[in-house]
Design a protein around this motif. Sequence first.
Motif, PDB file in Angstrom:
ATOM      1  N   ILE A  93      32.497  24.127  41.746  1.00 37.63           N
ATOM      2  CA  ILE A  93      32.288  23.042  40.782  1.00 37.63           C
ATOM      3  C   ILE A  93      32.910  21.761  41.315  1.00 37.63           C
ATOM      4  O   ILE A  93      32.295  20.704  41.349  1.00 37.63           O
ATOM      5  N   MET A 111      36.221  29.147  34.180  1.00 39.22           N
ATOM      6  CA  MET A 111      36.428  28.890  35.594  1.00 39.22           C
ATOM      7  C   MET A 111      37.901  28.810  35.970  1.00 39.22           C
ATOM      8  O   MET A 111      38.297  28.069  36.852  1.00 39.22           O
ATOM      9  N   TYR A 144      31.261  18.129  41.688  1.00 41.94           N
ATOM     10  CA  TYR A 144      31.810  17.258  40.640  1.00 41.94           C
ATOM     11  C   TYR A 144      32.422  16.007  41.284  1.00 41.94           C
ATOM     12  O   TYR A 144      32.298  14.898  40.780  1.00 41.94           O
ATOM     13  N   VAL A 167      40.476  27.488  34.952  1.00 38.30           N
ATOM     14  CA  VAL A 167      41.336  26.333  34.722  1.00 38.30           C
ATOM     15  C   VAL A 167      42.345  26.627  33.609  1.00 38.30           C
ATOM     16  O   VAL A 167      43.540  26.354  33.732  1.00 38.30           O
ATOM     17  N   SER A 224      39.923  15.962  35.317  1.00 38.39           N
ATOM     18  CA  SER A 224      39.254  17.265  35.390  1.00 38.39           C
ATOM     19  C   SER A 224      39.290  17.799  36.813  1.00 38.39           C
ATOM     20  O   SER A 224      39.470  18.997  37.045  1.00 38.39           O
ATOM     21  N   PHE A 235      30.573  23.790  29.715  1.00 42.35           N
ATOM     22  CA  PHE A 235      30.919  22.796  30.730  1.00 42.35           C
ATOM     23  C   PHE A 235      31.943  21.810  30.204  1.00 42.35           C
ATOM     24  O   PHE A 235      32.932  21.499  30.860  1.00 42.35           O
ATOM     25  N   SER A 236      31.701  21.316  28.982  1.00 38.01           N
ATOM     26  CA  SER A 236      32.573  20.277  28.456  1.00 38.01           C
ATOM     27  C   SER A 236      33.983  20.808  28.176  1.00 38.01           C
ATOM     28  O   SER A 236      34.971  20.142  28.463  1.00 38.01           O
ATOM     29  N   LEU A 237      34.070  22.011  27.614  1.00 37.33           N
ATOM     30  CA  LEU A 237      35.409  22.565  27.383  1.00 37.33           C
ATOM     31  C   LEU A 237      36.028  22.997  28.712  1.00 37.33           C
ATOM     32  O   LEU A 237      37.237  22.966  28.883  1.00 37.33           O
ATOM     33  N   GLY A 238      35.160  23.418  29.641  1.00 38.78           N
ATOM     34  CA  GLY A 238      35.683  23.827  30.960  1.00 38.78           C
ATOM     35  C   GLY A 238      36.184  25.255  30.972  1.00 38.78           C
ATOM     36  O   GLY A 238      37.075  25.596  31.753  1.00 38.78           O
ATOM     37  N   GLY A 269      35.972  15.007  30.608  1.00 37.43           N
ATOM     38  CA  GLY A 269      35.582  14.542  31.937  1.00 37.43           C
ATOM     39  C   GLY A 269      34.165  14.024  31.925  1.00 37.43           C
ATOM     40  O   GLY A 269      33.663  13.563  30.889  1.00 37.43           O
ATOM     41  N   LEU A 270      33.527  14.127  33.069  1.00 39.46           N
ATOM     42  CA  LEU A 270      32.133  13.693  33.174  1.00 39.46           C
ATOM     43  C   LEU A 270      31.289  14.374  32.107  1.00 39.46           C
ATOM     44  O   LEU A 270      30.322  13.811  31.605  1.00 39.46           O
ATOM     45  N   GLY A 271      31.675  15.610  31.765  1.00 39.80           N
ATOM     46  CA  GLY A 271      30.929  16.375  30.773  1.00 39.80           C
ATOM     47  C   GLY A 271      30.862  15.697  29.421  1.00 39.80           C
ATOM     48  O   GLY A 271      29.865  15.808  28.713  1.00 39.80           O
ATOM     49  N   ASN A 272      31.917  14.973  29.045  1.00 41.72           N
ATOM     50  CA  ASN A 272      31.952  14.352  27.722  1.00 41.72           C
ATOM     51  C   ASN A 272      31.207  13.039  27.667  1.00 41.72           C
ATOM     52  O   ASN A 272      30.819  12.584  26.596  1.00 41.72           O
ATOM     53  N   ALA A 302      41.898  18.208  31.386  1.00 41.71           N
ATOM     54  CA  ALA A 302      41.010  19.120  32.113  1.00 41.71           C
ATOM     55  C   ALA A 302      39.653  19.191  31.420  1.00 41.71           C
ATOM     56  O   ALA A 302      38.604  19.184  32.056  1.00 41.71           O
ATOM     57  N   ALA A 303      39.695  19.245  30.098  1.00 42.02           N
ATOM     58  CA  ALA A 303      38.458  19.414  29.340  1.00 42.02           C
ATOM     59  C   ALA A 303      37.633  18.120  29.315  1.00 42.02           C
ATOM     60  O   ALA A 303      36.419  18.142  29.510  1.00 42.02           O
ATOM     61  N   LEU A 311      40.658  21.454  38.309  1.00 40.07           N
ATOM     62  CA  LEU A 311      39.848  22.362  39.129  1.00 40.07           C
ATOM     63  C   LEU A 311      40.537  22.621  40.469  1.00 40.07           C
ATOM     64  O   LEU A 311      40.502  23.732  40.997  1.00 40.07           O
TER      65      LEU A 311
HETATM   66  N1  PHE Z   1      35.271  20.054  31.371  1.00 39.41           N
HETATM   67  C1  PHE Z   1      35.030  19.186  32.463  1.00 39.41           C
HETATM   68  C2  PHE Z   1      34.138  18.038  32.010  1.00 39.41           C
HETATM   69  O1  PHE Z   1      33.712  18.002  30.895  1.00 39.41           O
HETATM   70  C3  PHE Z   1      34.394  19.889  33.624  1.00 39.41           C
HETATM   71  C4  PHE Z   1      34.963  21.218  33.964  1.00 39.41           C
HETATM   72  C5  PHE Z   1      34.137  22.308  34.079  1.00 39.41           C
HETATM   73  C6  PHE Z   1      36.333  21.377  34.137  1.00 39.41           C
HETATM   74  C7  PHE Z   1      34.642  23.554  34.359  1.00 39.41           C
HETATM   75  C8  PHE Z   1      36.844  22.629  34.400  1.00 39.41           C
HETATM   76  C9  PHE Z   1      35.994  23.722  34.516  1.00 39.41           C
HETATM   77  O2  PHE Z   1      33.849  17.150  32.758  1.00 39.41           O
END
Ligand code: PHE
Length: 443
Positions: free
Chosen positions: A97, A229, A101, A231, A317, A223-226, A21-24, A18-19, A321
């Motif tokens: 999101i 929201m 996303y 989750v 991710s 955002f990166s940890l998520g 994702g695109l964010g990393n 979940a954590a 969500l």
């Molecule tokens: N953490 C995910 C990412 O880094 C995005 C995300 C955001 C997931 C918010 C859950 C909640 O891509």
Amino acid sequence: MREQWGSQTGFVLATIGAAVGLGNIWRFAYIAGENGGAVFLLIYLLFVLLIGLPLMIAELALGRRGGGDAVAAFEIDRTGSPWRLAGWVSVVGAALILSYYAVIAGWALKYFLGAATGDLWQAAEGGFGGYFDRFIAGSVEPVLWQGVMLALAAAVVAGGVKKGIERINLWLMPVLAVIVIGLAGYALTLPGSAKGVHFLFAPDWSVLARPEMYLNALGQAFFSLGIGMAVFSTYGSYVGRNSRLPRSAVAVALGDTAFALVAGLAIFPAVFALGGDPAAGPRLAFITFPQVLLAMPGGTWIGIVFFLLLTAAALTSMISLLEVPVSVACDRLGAMRSRAALTVTLIIFLIGIPSALSYGLLADWQVFGRPLLDTIDHGVSNFLLPFGGLAIAAYVGWRLTPVVALEAADFSGSLSGRLWLWLLRVAVPLTISVILMRSVGVL
Ligand code: PHE
């Protein structure tokens, strides 16, 4: 009886999924690039440790104690508590999101397929800039790939917590870890790659004077940890009593951060070795990096693997969500999981269409001075996620009694428990409030 994760490893890997994702990869690389590299990284790590980690433990604890969906997580003080509004906001936020996303995940899928079939490299004659701009300006393809990604996520979520979500993460996350380490290992052998490492790890302290750097570091940590929201509260509701939440959260935060760092080590050495611009913004992964790949020995293979990584990381991710509103539909409307997954996905797909078209058909429609997708992304990272974090900190730190809070999060009255509670009560809300107020210009 609520479904539970099959194993501790399954829970931790699904949560890392979940954590990560695109964010990393996409977002981390371009935000670090724009904010000067090493010093940004340091501040970001600090926020992950002092804000992200305590909030993650709190959110997981709320989910497990609530024993239901993300709304129930805010009804621990009493059923029908007004705090449940925060739960509803986070459920709507997760859906929002996911709606945009999925669009970016669709870009990643398009690039993966393009790299694999060779189309991507042929199109490079006109430059990747032209290729990317033509693609996102279309009316059909962005919507098509957005839909395909959502369909994949729906199929997994329909399979259930253990048989769907846990199973795919159990094998996919280790594979993705091997891929990203392999990519970094290769990038580091390129002549000139040391400059990329230098950029990520040699501090240029002057960046400390840039106020927006702190804002970006906090937004990126969230955002990166998520967190914020729903989750983690949703995934936490499938955790058994015998699991130790703080330890799991440390593993997830470490895994997420390590992933971003290693992805940075795959991207920046390559970008620097071939003279690309690290501050290329959101286009870094889709224009600058492919350009670099083309000039690299074996670059087209690297491209296939890189975009596969990006697509798969985005998918895990998206699954998390999607599970948030799906669990609400199952719990509150008594819907069958597969039917809930289908209906919710369809709604999110429709909501996301304007985002998918925001550089094409709707390009003239600027919302707060930017294309719709950019505005949603900006609003979510800078407002919605920090607001969600604030709600969690206030609820766990101030509304629940310390005894209930500590017990729900598997802390005894030990030093670490007291530190956690203090961070939630004081440090976390204070830092988030300052940053929120700054972003609306009050401070
Ligand atoms: N953490 C995910 C990412 O880094 C995005 C995300 C955001 C997931 C918010 C859950 C909640 O891509």
